[in-house]
Design a protein around this motif. Structure first.
Motif, PDB file in Angstrom:
ATOM      1  N   PHE A  85       0.712  -1.159  -0.080  1.00  0.00           N
ATOM      2  CA  PHE A  85       0.353   0.159   0.162  1.00  0.00           C
ATOM      3  C   PHE A  85       0.936   1.275   0.032  1.00  0.00           C
ATOM      4  CE2 PHE A  85      -2.380   3.453   2.562  1.00  0.00           C
ATOM      5  CZ  PHE A  85      -3.354   3.339   1.034  1.00  0.00           C
ATOM      6  N   ALA A  86       2.108   1.266   0.250  1.00  0.00           N
ATOM      7  CA  ALA A  86       2.906   2.477   0.361  1.00  0.00           C
ATOM      8  C   ALA A  86       2.609   3.177  -1.379  1.00  0.00           C
ATOM      9  CB  ALA A  86       4.226   1.821   0.744  1.00  0.00           C
ATOM     10  N   ARG A  87       2.895   2.409  -2.102  1.00  0.00           N
ATOM     11  CA  ARG A  87       2.471   2.850  -3.097  1.00  0.00           C
ATOM     12  C   ARG A  87       1.492   3.729  -3.494  1.00  0.00           C
ATOM     13  NH1 ARG A  87       2.841  -2.020  -6.629  1.00  0.00           N
ATOM     14  NH2 ARG A  87       4.696  -3.014  -5.343  1.00  0.00           N
ATOM     15  N   ASP A  88       0.284   3.722  -2.828  1.00  0.00           N
ATOM     16  CA  ASP A  88      -0.567   4.316  -2.409  1.00  0.00           C
ATOM     17  C   ASP A  88      -0.508   5.137  -1.694  1.00  0.00           C
ATOM     18  OD1 ASP A  88      -1.203   2.943  -5.431  1.00  0.00           O
ATOM     19  OD2 ASP A  88      -1.750   0.976  -3.685  1.00  0.00           O
ATOM     20  N   LEU A  89       0.448   5.643  -1.086  1.00  0.00           N
ATOM     21  CA  LEU A  89      -0.350   6.371   0.067  1.00  0.00           C
ATOM     22  C   LEU A  89       0.000   8.367  -0.931  1.00  0.00           C
ATOM     23  CD1 LEU A  89       2.438   5.403   2.184  1.00  0.00           C
ATOM     24  CD2 LEU A  89       0.013   5.570   2.830  1.00  0.00           C
ATOM     25  N   GLU A  90      -1.046   8.806  -0.275  1.00  0.00           N
ATOM     26  CA  GLU A  90      -1.430  10.295  -0.581  1.00  0.00           C
ATOM     27  C   GLU A  90      -1.155  11.039  -0.506  1.00  0.00           C
ATOM     28  OE1 GLU A  90      -3.239  10.936  -3.356  1.00  0.00           O
ATOM     29  OE2 GLU A  90      -4.348   8.749  -3.916  1.00  0.00           O
ATOM     30  N   ALA A  91      -0.593  11.257   1.081  1.00  0.00           N
ATOM     31  CA  ALA A  91       0.179  11.892   1.821  1.00  0.00           C
ATOM     32  C   ALA A  91       1.349  11.797   2.354  1.00  0.00           C
ATOM     33  CB  ALA A  91      -1.042  12.871   2.910  1.00  0.00           C
ATOM     34  N   TYR A  92       1.264  10.591   3.447  1.00  0.00           N
ATOM     35  CA  TYR A  92       2.866  10.172   4.499  1.00  0.00           C
ATOM     36  C   TYR A  92       3.909  10.292   3.450  1.00  0.00           C
ATOM     37  CZ  TYR A  92       5.194   8.097   8.101  1.00  0.00           C
ATOM     38  OH  TYR A  92       6.319   7.410   8.829  1.00  0.00           O
ATOM     39  N   GLY A  93       4.384  10.592   4.292  1.00  0.00           N
ATOM     40  CA  GLY A  93       6.005  10.749   3.413  1.00  0.00           C
ATOM     41  C   GLY A  93       5.993  11.115   2.198  1.00  0.00           C
ATOM     42  N   ARG A  94       4.755  12.163   1.714  1.00  0.00           N
ATOM     43  CA  ARG A  94       5.354  12.513   0.012  1.00  0.00           C
ATOM     44  C   ARG A  94       5.756  13.997   0.282  1.00  0.00           C
ATOM     45  NH1 ARG A  94       1.592  12.940  -3.146  1.00  0.00           N
ATOM     46  NH2 ARG A  94       2.634  12.563  -4.475  1.00  0.00           N
ATOM     47  N   GLU A  95       6.232  14.654   1.432  1.00  0.00           N
ATOM     48  CA  GLU A  95       6.817  15.932   1.483  1.00  0.00           C
ATOM     49  C   GLU A  95       7.426  16.284   0.467  1.00  0.00           C
ATOM     50  OE1 GLU A  95       9.995  18.694   4.057  1.00  0.00           O
ATOM     51  OE2 GLU A  95      10.107  16.262   4.410  1.00  0.00           O
ATOM     52  N   GLY A  96       6.620  17.786  -0.424  1.00  0.00           N
ATOM     53  CA  GLY A  96       7.646  18.572  -1.602  1.00  0.00           C
ATOM     54  C   GLY A  96       7.142  17.534  -2.770  1.00  0.00           C
ATOM     55  N   ARG A  97       6.022  17.492  -2.746  1.00  0.00           N
ATOM     56  CA  ARG A  97       5.696  16.209  -3.848  1.00  0.00           C
ATOM     57  C   ARG A  97       3.991  16.506  -4.244  1.00  0.00           C
ATOM     58  NH1 ARG A  97       7.259   9.848  -3.190  1.00  0.00           N
ATOM     59  NH2 ARG A  97       9.265   9.799  -2.656  1.00  0.00           N
ATOM     60  N   PRO A  98       4.056  17.094  -5.311  1.00  0.00           N
ATOM     61  CA  PRO A  98       2.617  17.509  -5.703  1.00  0.00           C
ATOM     62  C   PRO A  98       1.314  16.799  -5.634  1.00  0.00           C
ATOM     63  CG  PRO A  98       4.054  17.226  -7.843  1.00  0.00           C
ATOM     64  CD  PRO A  98       4.297  16.065  -6.733  1.00  0.00           C
ATOM     65  N   CYS A  99       0.481  17.768  -4.427  1.00  0.00           N
ATOM     66  CA  CYS A  99      -0.826  16.757  -4.017  1.00  0.00           C
ATOM     67  C   CYS A  99      -1.248  16.167  -5.488  1.00  0.00           C
ATOM     68  CB  CYS A  99      -1.787  17.809  -3.089  1.00  0.00           C
ATOM     69  SG  CYS A  99      -3.294  17.478  -2.941  1.00  0.00           S
ATOM     70  N   ARG A 100      -1.944  15.102  -5.199  1.00  0.00           N
ATOM     71  CA  ARG A 100      -2.878  14.701  -5.922  1.00  0.00           C
ATOM     72  C   ARG A 100      -4.014  14.996  -7.122  1.00  0.00           C
ATOM     73  NH1 ARG A 100      -0.200   9.176  -4.298  1.00  0.00           N
ATOM     74  NH2 ARG A 100       1.616   8.631  -5.692  1.00  0.00           N
ATOM     75  N   ARG A 101      -4.893  15.657  -5.286  1.00  0.00           N
ATOM     76  CA  ARG A 101      -5.943  16.082  -5.707  1.00  0.00           C
ATOM     77  C   ARG A 101      -6.416  17.841  -6.430  1.00  0.00           C
ATOM     78  NH1 ARG A 101      -9.144  14.745  -0.518  1.00  0.00           N
ATOM     79  NH2 ARG A 101      -7.263  16.219  -0.217  1.00  0.00           N
ATOM     80  N   CYS A 102      -5.026  18.535  -5.850  1.00  0.00           N
ATOM     81  CA  CYS A 102      -5.497  20.071  -6.774  1.00  0.00           C
ATOM     82  C   CYS A 102      -4.324  19.831  -7.458  1.00  0.00           C
ATOM     83  CB  CYS A 102      -3.740  20.352  -5.997  1.00  0.00           C
ATOM     84  SG  CYS A 102      -4.467  21.462  -3.877  1.00  0.00           S
ATOM     85  N   ALA A 103      -3.912  18.674  -8.117  1.00  0.00           N
ATOM     86  CA  ALA A 103      -3.133  18.491  -9.370  1.00  0.00           C
ATOM     87  C   ALA A 103      -4.407  18.016 -10.836  1.00  0.00           C
ATOM     88  CB  ALA A 103      -2.535  17.078  -9.821  1.00  0.00           C
ATOM     89  N   ALA A 104      -5.172  17.060  -9.582  1.00  0.00           N
ATOM     90  CA  ALA A 104      -6.510  16.976 -11.142  1.00  0.00           C
ATOM     91  C   ALA A 104      -7.136  17.985 -10.830  1.00  0.00           C
ATOM     92  CB  ALA A 104      -6.731  15.516 -10.580  1.00  0.00           C
ATOM     93  N   GLU A 105      -6.992  19.183 -10.083  1.00  0.00           N
ATOM     94  CA  GLU A 105      -8.066  20.238 -10.397  1.00  0.00           C
ATOM     95  C   GLU A 105      -7.121  21.551 -10.488  1.00  0.00           C
ATOM     96  OE1 GLU A 105      -9.570  20.633  -6.427  1.00  0.00           O
ATOM     97  OE2 GLU A 105     -10.689  19.047  -6.509  1.00  0.00           O
ATOM     98  N   GLY A 106      -6.291  20.980 -11.296  1.00  0.00           N
ATOM     99  CA  GLY A 106      -5.551  21.956 -12.475  1.00  0.00           C
ATOM    100  C   GLY A 106      -4.474  23.363 -10.802  1.00  0.00           C
ATOM    101  N   ARG A 107      -3.809  22.725 -10.258  1.00  0.00           N
ATOM    102  CA  ARG A 107      -3.971  23.419  -9.160  1.00  0.00           C
ATOM    103  C   ARG A 107      -2.735  22.723  -8.815  1.00  0.00           C
ATOM    104  NH1 ARG A 107      -8.437  23.302  -6.460  1.00  0.00           N
ATOM    105  NH2 ARG A 107      -7.413  22.154  -5.453  1.00  0.00           N
ATOM    106  N   THR A 108      -1.084  23.571  -8.887  1.00  0.00           N
ATOM    107  CA  THR A 108      -0.046  23.024  -8.239  1.00  0.00           C
ATOM    108  C   THR A 108       0.575  23.069  -6.830  1.00  0.00           C
ATOM    109  OG1 THR A 108       1.530  23.348 -10.598  1.00  0.00           O
ATOM    110  CG2 THR A 108       2.763  22.984  -8.664  1.00  0.00           C
ATOM    111  N   THR A 109       0.395  22.368  -5.699  1.00  0.00           N
ATOM    112  CA  THR A 109       0.538  22.601  -4.688  1.00  0.00           C
ATOM    113  C   THR A 109       1.287  21.662  -3.748  1.00  0.00           C
ATOM    114  OG1 THR A 109      -1.775  23.421  -4.492  1.00  0.00           O
ATOM    115  CG2 THR A 109      -0.487  22.977  -1.734  1.00  0.00           C
ATOM    116  N   LEU A 110       2.463  21.296  -3.552  1.00  0.00           N
ATOM    117  CA  LEU A 110       3.142  20.891  -2.748  1.00  0.00           C
ATOM    118  C   LEU A 110       3.308  20.531  -1.414  1.00  0.00           C
ATOM    119  CD1 LEU A 110       6.518  22.056  -4.123  1.00  0.00           C
ATOM    120  CD2 LEU A 110       5.477  20.573  -4.996  1.00  0.00           C
TER     121      LEU A 110
END
Length: 320
Positions: free
Chosen positions: A269-294
């Motif tokens: 499941f680690a490959r599907d984590l959305e937040a934990y351990g993903r510091e500095g990476r794009p938020c996938r929900r924001c990216a899907a809505e056209g925003r660039t948020t790390l």
């Protein structure tokens, strides 16, 4: 430290391989793994050897096998064999002639049994623990305060080991009540993540799944619990449940070789984590809505919290 999904994966494996079988013999290779059994190695061995496992039950991160007299199956059981995984504990099903693991602590020889397809089941249940923070012990069973089954399992017995009686029910437990949780949550007057980690309020949630559920629900970890409305509480519980069910489907979260299920396989499941351990990476929900948020990592209770500053804005009346 394994959280609820990892322990539930182990419980399901044990339920398949161990339920209904008698523990024919017990071998203790390292007494340190029995330190929670206050009556010592001989009492542990004498109690467990010859007992039949009638069910495998879990509440939160607590896991136990209900033991009954093999000569009188069906009689009311009064003890359970508890397994505390700690940081590196593993319960493995092996063939008796399989090489012994380097950190093997306790070995249980099981009675012969066959799988649904007629295949002989492996005869060893082994407790392996590299760091020796976990262990096994026998615990007395007592009545549950609410009269409901002790935890998640096939048994409907309203019994729970004394050592787990103080632990709240978890979101995957059929007897868990969102309304009861909401009332207690509102009375805590603390931050939401701190409340989610409180095993006396709701069990089984650790740092990983708290961060994942908060991201999914769109709540900041410092949201004051006394501002949570009933729909908000249902939203966070729905998020916790969804995240844990997806983790279960993936076999749990393994960051190293220390967490495995009963056949030695790691979870992914680690490959599907959305937040934990993903510091500095794009938020996938924001990216899907056209925003660039790390995603951001913030210090929390001597550990870390991972969040999206856009999806999870910090409330003005934040509580630690």
């Amino acid at each position: 430290m394994p959280e609820l999904p990892e322990v539930e994966v182990v419980r399901r494996g044990l339920a398949r391989w161990v339920t209904g079988r008698t523990i024919d013999a017990v071998e203790v290779l390292d007494p340190r793994s029995l330190r929670r059994h206050v009556d010592g190695v001989e009492d542990f061995t004498g109690t467990v050897a010859g007992a039949r496992v009638s069910d495998v039950v879990r509440r939160g991160k607590f896991l136990w096998m209900i033991l009954e007299d093999a000569d009188a199956p069906g009689d009311s059981p009064h003890v359970a064999l508890m397994a505390h995984l700690g940081m590196s504990g593993q319960l493995l099903i092996e063939e008796p002639d399989a090489p012994l693991e380097k950190h093997l602590k306790v070995r249980l020889a099981l009675s012969p049994a066959v799988d649904d397809d007629g295949t002989d089941l492996p005869g060893d249940l082994r407790f392996v623990d590299q760091r020796i923070f976990g262990g096994m012990f026998v615990a007395d069973l007592e009545a549950t305060p609410d009269g409901q089954p002790g935890g998640l399992g096939a048994s409907d017995l309203p019994l729970i080991p004394h050592q787990a009686a103080h632990i709240a029910r978890d979101p995957l437990d059929p007897a868990f009540s969102v309304d009861s949780f909401h009332d207690r949550l509102r009375g805590r007057r603390t931050g939401l993540k701190r409340a989610l980690l409180d095993q006396g309020l709701i069990s089984g949630i650790g740092n990983i799944y708290a961060d994942e559920a908060l991201w999914a629900a769109g709540f900041h970890y410092a949201r004051p619990t006394d501002t949570m409305r009933r729909p908000d509480t249902r939203r966070i519980i729905d998020a916790v449940t969804s995240v844990m069910e997806r983790a279960l489907a993936a076999g749990g979260t393994s960051f190293d070789a220390l967490y495995v299920n009963v056949n030695g396989a790691s979870g992914y499941f680690a490959r599907d984590l959305e937040a934990y351990g993903r510091e500095g990476r794009p938020c996938r929900r924001c990216a899907a809505e056209g925003r660039t948020t790390l995603l951001r990592r913030e210090s929390f209770m001597n550990r870390s919290s991972y969040l999206c500053p856009y999806c999870q804005p910090r409330p003005r009346n934040a509580r630690p």
